[in-house]
Design a protein around this motif. Structure first.
Motif: not given
Length: 225
Positions: A165-182
């Protein structure tokens, strides 16, 4: 009046006690002094030319070193400029993640309609142009570098730690992860063994064959004519 004696020729003055033959070596030595002076002058010119070449090589090396330093400076400034831009964009998009989460929840509940839908789609298009990418799907293997497990359970139908289950999606810019997927993860049941389908089919076929043989023996085989 003095009369000149025919056949008389004047001779050059010769120092007293010297013969006319002594004057010839002196004249020859004066003639040989000129080439010696030219050789000395040529040697001086060659030495000056060597000094000029040495100075030219030194100045050329200095210019090459300065040019290399300038090129390194330009590359360093350009790299720093790109890094500063990426950090600024990442900070801005990080502040917009809660808004994107609200948009996602509204879409799941069917509340994304009307003007709110247009605004939400424009916002998603804008952040996508800035390089923001969403990631995280159900069923993919758990990766601690990009996933953050908030819930844990066991499941009989998984063979490895899986995001169920994906509680919160993750976000990235290029190869840099801004927030991991919870995510919520599930692991295989402790002590459970996974049997391959081919092995199950083979075992079922063997069991069926054994039952057929046992039935044949019990019936005594086919009736004889």
């Amino acid at each position: 009046m003095t009369e000149e004696t025919p056949g008389f020729e004047e001779k050059p003055d010769v120092p007293s006690g010297a013969t006319p033959d002594d004057a010839e070596p002196q004249a020859a030595s004066e003639e040989g002094a000129a080439p010696a002076g030219d050789a000395s002058e040529n040697a001086g010119l060659v030495a000056q030319l060597d000094q000029v070449r040495t100075a030219l090589n030194e100045r050329t090396a200095d210019l090459q070193r300065l040019q290399a330093e300038y090129q390194n400076y330009r590359r360093r400034v350009e790299r720093d400029r790109v890094a500063v831009k990426e950090v600024a964009v990442a900070n801005l998009l990080s502040e917009l993640l809660p808004v994107l989460d609200d948009v996602g929840r509204a879409r799941e509940h069917g509340e994304l309609v009307g003007g709110f839908k247009s605004v939400a789609e424009s916002l998603e298009t804008t952040v996508a142009k800035l390089g923001l990418q969403q990631f995280g799907k159900e069923g993919e293997p758990f990766d601690p570098t990009i996933h953050e497990a908030l819930m844990h359970s066991y499941a009989p139908d998984v063979t490895e730690t899986t995001c169920v289950a994906i509680l919160q999606p993750g976000y990235r810019i290029g190869e840099r992860t801004i927030r991991p997927a919870r995510v919520a993860v599930a692991e295989p049941q402790p002590g459970a063994q996974t049997v391959k389908p081919t092995e199950d089919a083979a075992e079922a076929q063997d069991a069926s064959g054994a039952e057929d043989d046992a039935g044949t023996k019990e019936s005594g085989g086919p009736d004889e004519g």
